[in-house]
Write a protein that holds these residues in place. Structure first.
Motif, PDB file in Angstrom:
ATOM      1  N   ASN A   2      -3.525   5.230 -51.398  1.00 18.59           N
ATOM      2  CA  ASN A   2      -3.572   4.402 -52.323  1.00 18.59           C
ATOM      3  C   ASN A   2      -4.638   3.793 -52.930  1.00 18.59           C
ATOM      4  N   VAL A  65       6.027   0.190 -53.592  1.00 20.41           N
ATOM      5  CA  VAL A  65       5.114  -0.882 -53.783  1.00 20.41           C
ATOM      6  C   VAL A  65       3.608  -0.143 -52.549  1.00 20.41           C
ATOM      7  N   TYR A  67       0.304  -0.516 -51.627  1.00 21.18           N
ATOM      8  CA  TYR A  67      -1.072  -1.510 -51.064  1.00 21.18           C
ATOM      9  C   TYR A  67      -2.126  -1.029 -50.559  1.00 21.18           C
ATOM     10  N   ARG A  69      -6.026  -2.103 -48.177  1.00 22.16           N
ATOM     11  CA  ARG A  69      -6.907  -3.206 -48.310  1.00 22.16           C
ATOM     12  C   ARG A  69      -8.483  -2.669 -48.319  1.00 22.16           C
ATOM     13  N   PHE A  85      -5.676  -5.015 -53.294  1.00 20.62           N
ATOM     14  CA  PHE A  85      -4.620  -5.473 -54.033  1.00 20.62           C
ATOM     15  C   PHE A  85      -3.306  -4.567 -53.737  1.00 20.62           C
ATOM     16  N   MET A  86      -2.369  -5.187 -54.788  1.00 19.06           N
ATOM     17  CA  MET A  86      -0.789  -4.492 -54.671  1.00 19.06           C
ATOM     18  C   MET A  86      -0.603  -4.237 -55.657  1.00 19.06           C
ATOM     19  N   ASP A  88       2.553  -2.756 -57.954  1.00 18.08           N
ATOM     20  CA  ASP A  88       4.058  -3.117 -57.940  1.00 18.08           C
ATOM     21  C   ASP A  88       5.316  -3.296 -58.815  1.00 18.08           C
ATOM     22  N   SER A  91       2.779  -5.266 -61.904  1.00 17.14           N
ATOM     23  CA  SER A  91       1.753  -5.206 -62.085  1.00 17.14           C
ATOM     24  C   SER A  91       1.226  -3.602 -62.625  1.00 17.14           C
ATOM     25  N   ASP A 140      -3.799  -8.793 -54.657  1.00 17.50           N
ATOM     26  CA  ASP A 140      -2.282  -9.326 -53.548  1.00 17.50           C
ATOM     27  C   ASP A 140      -1.981 -10.483 -53.220  1.00 17.50           C
ATOM     28  N   ASP A 204      -0.838 -13.739 -48.844  1.00 16.58           N
ATOM     29  CA  ASP A 204      -0.611 -12.730 -49.435  1.00 16.58           C
ATOM     30  C   ASP A 204       0.817 -12.586 -50.284  1.00 16.58           C
ATOM     31  N   TYR A 205       1.069 -12.315 -51.138  1.00 16.24           N
ATOM     32  CA  TYR A 205       2.075 -12.948 -51.738  1.00 16.24           C
ATOM     33  C   TYR A 205       3.489 -12.426 -50.820  1.00 16.24           C
ATOM     34  N   ARG A 273       4.856 -13.858 -61.097  1.00 19.00           N
ATOM     35  CA  ARG A 273       4.151 -13.624 -59.953  1.00 19.00           C
ATOM     36  C   ARG A 273       4.379 -14.718 -59.043  1.00 19.00           C
TER      37      ARG A 273
END
Lengths: 628, 508
Positions: A2, A65, A67, A69, A85-86, A88, A91, A140, A204-205, A273
């Motif tokens: 990731n 998705v 992720y 960190r 960061f993400m 999906d 993005s 994220d 975060d979202y 978003r």
């Protein structure tokens, strides 16, 4: 694994640092060959693109998705904000087209800027921009997004003021930065509200989406509006749009990359978003849709009366962004993003084509001084025709499908006024785009002897690629009624409409036909007026629309001038003549008292004797009274 | 490690006294060497700092005048640690960039003397000792401005001295009264701040004492409307004076609020919370507007300091961990950024002997490195994320958001106004055509200037990207301090406000 997400951002960032340092080296110590700059600058977006493609294939598997960190950025009172960061579906979608179009524009720019002294600096800013934009997208949480949000604003400022000898460019750059700062202020307010009410378990979202339903609706409305103020600034919507037309002062690749294809769509991305927020406050969404609709019509009207080719395209960008906001405001996120996607292709193509024309004509930007380009530059003629057809919404070009989907959404939601705005704008769009097209390519020659500046391959090839894109990318979102699968809608299904639309197929076909009709009406009027346009006579544009409805003048009168005058007053009068004077006078008072008292010590023996007698008599009187 | 604090405090002054014996030619190198050693001593202090302790540590405590409870009492916590490092660092960097030739020996000694007093202020926990350092710091600064300043240096120096001194005298009265009060309640004399933390004061006394301390701190910060000494001092001071004044000395005022006003007089602080926040907001906007109206580059930065100090005050009076930690972080970030900006103004002043922006224009094309570093510092100043300036500003505003969102919103417009004056400065000085002939042959930065500015650039970016090592100890010490406040508040309303300030969702 990731951690590779970060490299999508890090590669352009690293490349930017290398470019920046070697540019410094180049001007300070020893000249660095241009090829070095080109190689680094152009390979960075390509590398990010390849990483994006890699993740595209990964996403076909189990994990949807990703992720990552990196580390704890801020940690206050047990509440952490991670540098995380993400990636999906949304993005990745953004990453793919931004890096792809960005890569093409980098190649184009390597040709466009080839004779420029600031070649290295230009690509330093360009790659820095790309890194910020990708950070904005891969963040994220809102605060990390804000880093990219401000970063793209900075790069936009630096690139608009790229030729800093010219006063106009500087004004435009400052205007862009400050207008964006006004928007950023809104964004910060919105973030603070969310942090305050919904950030208990993480900012975060994912956590926000869980917490937000617990927050009262009126507070969410404030947050939604405040965040949208940020989008108004970045995506040039009324009332913060004033910077975008002026931003055309930057070199044309900048206009193509930043002020058409990528940065300005950040506002749309942001709303999509935060769909978990805007879904809960549909009235705010409706407000957004109306702002979008009004902006789009307003910009289209102005565009009909402009002479500068880049200004026309700038207003058309603003107008198309309005469409996107109609869609995301109505909750049709995937439709809005589909238009972001197709728009990136044809608008980048339009700008790059315009840039090629400008270069070929030795930096001429007035369309009425172009004319007759059809025979002189047939290649540009074809690519511009494709792009123009695409933006007008003529099937099967890319713009048709996305615009149609947006208008269909508005119609199906029974927002007929929004729909009407959209259709009117479509007529105007077709009109002003073909006005531009006819004048530039069919207008009678102004000066036939003018020799065109030759165009380098690096300029023409990206145009062809984008032209192919502008024809075909629309099919990615082919609606079901035409037998397609709407791949884009499927890919973004998390962000698509939950409720199916209650529109029959006949209505859908009728709307489609109506859109094409609207475009044809616009084209027809343009044909009548401009197909045989005589460019030897002077064309002057007058009226409210030609003068951009005096918005700049209005802002100057109600914001800028009063601020200047008030600052001058505070700085030169209030601060110096009043506040400081009070301080100085009170200390001078001490001196005065001191002077007065000092008279007692006059070294005059008679006076001292008098004082002694006086003092003694006072004492005696006192004792007499007390002893009584 | 036992006496590291005393070493950090007194090393510069002791070593500085030896500078009298050093030849004038080599005194600059001597001064730099002392400053570097001092900086490393403060780094040793940081390495020895125990992150697990949120209260005072490395305590050194000796009785000085035992009859009256006055003692030599030094200790460090997360709040003061980085202010100490900031002082030693900025002194070192300012000495790197020093280019004055006149009376250099005296200047170096004065700067080292100043360094001791600055570090002493942040490390003293005995309030008499604190007061000694506080007042003693005025003397070298008075001398620096008065002897090495521009034309109206004497006026500016005396104004600076008398104004700040007048405020401090009232604080002395407050200190003596507090000492007496402590004696009356406990029967023993003590001026140790940790002892005073234990004492609960009646509300009306708190109000008076808060006022006595307030004036001293407010003038030092400087808070509107007590700020008028600052533009003069900056306008006349030599570069090194401005750097140290802006980077460190102003922070003594805000540090005073955090260390004394808040924990000693919690009810009064909460009582005055909104009025002070309003003053802070006025400060932010007022100073930003004045900065926009300036013609002199140095004055723009001087007023921008006032504007930023407003945000620091706002964060401090948010009375919660975000706000106070943010404000302390911002003290550090503002110290670095404004110090660097003053240094940059010094660079151009030395070449052109003017600070008027209309004399410049187009500097970016003759001095690209200078322009680049200036731009980075500018971005730090306007609080761009990933520079050091963002975090403190954001946390301070976020902290006060819990108290009152309207005030926060108004103060938050500072982020717009900050961009307005800074971009206008940059546009006028660095961009545009190169018209003035005198600017055409300007030389870019030299080694000396690079050696001072590059470390600052690194810090601005590094701490913006990774603020954790600094922010963590600050916030744990701040939490400890809020606990002290919470224990001491007596009014029910202030307790509620304190609770609201420190709970998520506004105590809903």
């Amino acid at each position: 694994m990731n951690s590779l997400i970060v490299f999508i951002i890090l590669i352009p960032l690293l490349s930017a640092s290398v470019l920046g340092l070697s540019y410094m080296y180049s001007i300070k110590i020893q000249k660095v060959p241009r090829v070095f700059f080109t190689a680094i600058a152009v390979s960075a977006p390509l590398a990010s693109l390849l990483l994006g493609v890699f993740f595209f294939f990964k996403m076909q598997g189990e994990t949807k998705v990703f992720y990552y960190r990196a580390y704890k950025w801020l940690s206050i009172d047990g509440r952490d904000i991670d540098m995380a960061f993400m990636l999906d579906a949304l993005s990745l979608f953004m990453v793919l087209f931004i890096t792809f179009v960005g890569w093409l524009i980098h190649i184009y720019a390597s040709g466009y800027m080839r004779d420029d002294d600031g070649y290295g600096k230009f690509f330093f800013y360009f790659n820095l921009f790309l890194a910020s934009m990708l950070l904005l997208i891969l963040a994220d949480g809102p605060l990390i997004m804000f880093i990219g949000w401000e970063g793209v604003g900075l790069c936009s400022y630096l690139l608009i003021s790229f030729y800093f000898e010219d006063e106009g460019n500087l004004k435009a750059g400052n205007k862009a930065f400050i207008a964006n700062r006004v928007g950023d202020f809104g964004f910060i307010v919105g973030m603070s509200i969310l942090f305050f009410y919904a950030g208990t378990y993480g900012f975060d979202y994912v956590h926000l989406a869980q917490e937000i339903p617990k927050v009262p609706t009126d507070i969410l409305s404030y947050a939604g509006i405040a965040l949208f103020v940020g989008a108004m600034g970045k995506s040039a919507q009324i009332p913060l749009f004033v910077w975008l037309p002026d931003a055309m002062a930057g070199p044309t690749p900048v206009s193509a990359l930043i002020h058409a294809a990528t940065m300005v769509t950040a506002g749309v991305y942001m709303v999509a978003r935060f769909h978990f927020l805007y879904d809960l406050v549909p009235h705010v969404g409706l407000y957004i849709a109306y702002v979008g609709a009004v902006s789009s019509l307003f910009a289209a009207l102005i565009a009909c009366w402009q002479k500068d080719i880049k200004k026309i395209l700038a207003y058309s960008t603003m107008s198309q962004l309005g469409y996107m906001f109609i869609a995301v405001g109505l909750g049709a996120y995937s439709s809005g993003l589909f238009h972001v996607f197709t728009h990136a292709f044809f608008k980048a193509l339009l700008f790059m084509g315009a840039g090629a024309i400008i270069i070929a004509l030795h930096h001429e930007q007035d369309i009425f001084k172009m004319g007759g380009m059809r025979h002189k530059a047939p290649m540009l003629f074809f690519v511009m025709l494709i792009a123009t057809l695409a933006i007008c919404g003529i099937p099967p070009f890319a713009g048709f499908f996305s615009k149609d989907e947006i208008l269909l959404q508005a119609f199906a939601k029974q927002e007929y006024l929004l729909w009407l705005f959209g259709v009117l704008t479509a007529v105007l769009t077709a009109y002003y785009m073909f006005r531009l097209f006819f004048i530039v390519f069919y207008g009678s020659h102004v000066n036939t002897e003018r020799v065109l500046h030759p165009l380098h391959k690096s300029i023409t090839y990206p145009l062809i690629v984008l032209a192919v894109g502008s024809i075909f990318v629309g099919f990615l979102g082919l609606p079901q009624v035409l037998g397609g699968d709407n791949l884009i809608g499927q890919w973004l299904h998390d962000f698509a409409q939950v409720k199916p639309l209650h529109v029959g197929h006949t209505t859908e076909f009728m709307l489609m036909g109506l859109n094409v009709l609207a475009a044809c009406v616009g084209i027809f009027i343009a044909y009548k007026k401009f197909f045989t346009c005589d460019l030897s006579i002077e064309h002057t544009m007058r009226g409210w629309a030609a003068d951009k409805f005096y918005v700049d003048e209005l802002y100057e009168k109600i914001f800028i001038q009063p601020y200047k005058i008030l600052s001058q007053f505070i700085g030169n009068v209030l601060d110096l003549k009043i506040i400081d004077a009070v301080v100085m006078n009170s200390s001078l008072g001490f001196i005065k008292v001191g002077r007065f008292v000092s008279r007692m010590q006059s070294a005059n023996t008679n006076f001292y004797a008098l004082m002694m007698i006086g003092g003694l008599s006072v004492l005696c009187t006192y004792f007499l009274i007390v002893l009584e | 490690m036992d006496y590291i604090l005393s070493l950090v405090v007194f090393f510069p002054i002791v070593a500085g006294s030896f500078a009298f014996l050093v030849d004038a030619k080599s005194v600059r190198v001597f001064g730099i060497a002392v400053a570097i050693i001092e900086f490393f001593l403060s780094i040793v202090l940081w390495l020895g700092f125990d992150y697990g302790i949120d209260g005072m540590q490395m305590v050194e405590h000796f009785s000085l005048i035992s009859q009256f409870g006055m003692s030599y009492y030094l200790a460090v916590d997360g709040i003061s640690l980085f202010l100490v490092i900031l002082s030693t660092f900025m002194t070192m960097v300012a000495l790197f960039a020093l280019s004055i030739e006149k009376d250099i020996k005296n200047l170096i000694i004065a700067v080292l003397f100043l360094e001791t007093t600055m570090v002493g202020v942040f490390l003293s926990l005995d309030i008499i000792l604190f007061y000694l350092f506080w007042e003693a710091s005025l003397v070298p600064m008075l001398y620096i401005i008065g002897a090495w300043g521009s034309e109206r240096r004497i006026y500016a120096a005396i104004k600076f001295f008398l104004y700040t001194f007048a405020g401090s005298v009232l604080m002395l009265v407050g200190i003596l009264y507090m000492g007496h009060l402590y004696y009356e309640t406990t029967g023993i004399w003590s001026f140790a701040i940790t002892d005073w933390y234990q004492m609960v004061l009646p509300f009306n006394l708190q109000l008076w004492l808060f006022g006595a301390f307030f004036l001293a701190f407010a003038i030092k910060v400087p808070m509107f409307p007590f700020h008028t000494w600052l533009p003069y001092a900056h306008g006349q001071a030599p570069t090194i004076g401005s750097v140290l004044l802006a980077a460190v000395m102003l922070k003594m005022g805000t540090y005073g609020f955090v260390r004394f006003s808040l924990p000693l007089f919690p009810d009064a602080s909460i009582y005055f919370m909104i009025p002070i926040a309003i003053i802070a907001t006025v400060m932010v906007i007022y100073a930003a507007m004045v900065a926009y109206a300036q013609e002199d580059m140095k004055q723009v930065i001087a007023y921008s300091s006032i504007s930023h100090m407003g945000v620091i005050i706002l964060g401090t009076f948010a009375m919660n961990t975000e706000g106070i930690s943010g404000s302390i972080f911002m003290m550090i970030s503002h110290g670095i950024v404004s110090g660097a900006l003053f240094m940059l103004v010094g660079v151009i002043y030395e070449r052109r002997h003017t600070k008027m922006m209309r004399e410049f224009g187009g500097l970016a094309s003759v001095m690209p490195s200078f322009a680049t570093i200036y731009a980075i510092m500018l971005m730090g100043s306007v609080g761009l994320p990933l520079t050091i300036g963002f975090i403190g500003e954001f946390l301070s505003l976020m902290g006060f958001y819990r108290i009152d969102w309207i005030i926060t919103m108004i103060a938050g417009t500072g982020i717009i106004l900050g961009a307005v004056y800074m971009l206008s400065l940059y546009k006028r000085s660095f961009f545009g055509p190169l018209v003035n002939d005198e600017n055409k042959k300007l030389k870019d930065l030299n080694f000396k200037e690079y050696s001072a500015l590059i470390p600052l650039v690194f810090l601005v970016i590094l701490l913006g990207i990774y603020p954790k090592p600094v922010l963590d100890p600050i916030s744990s010490s701040v939490k400890n301090m809020i606990r002290i406040m919470d224990k001491k508040v007596i009014n029910k309303e202030s307790k509620e406000i304190l609770y609201k300030a420190n709970s998520i969702g506004g105590g809903r």
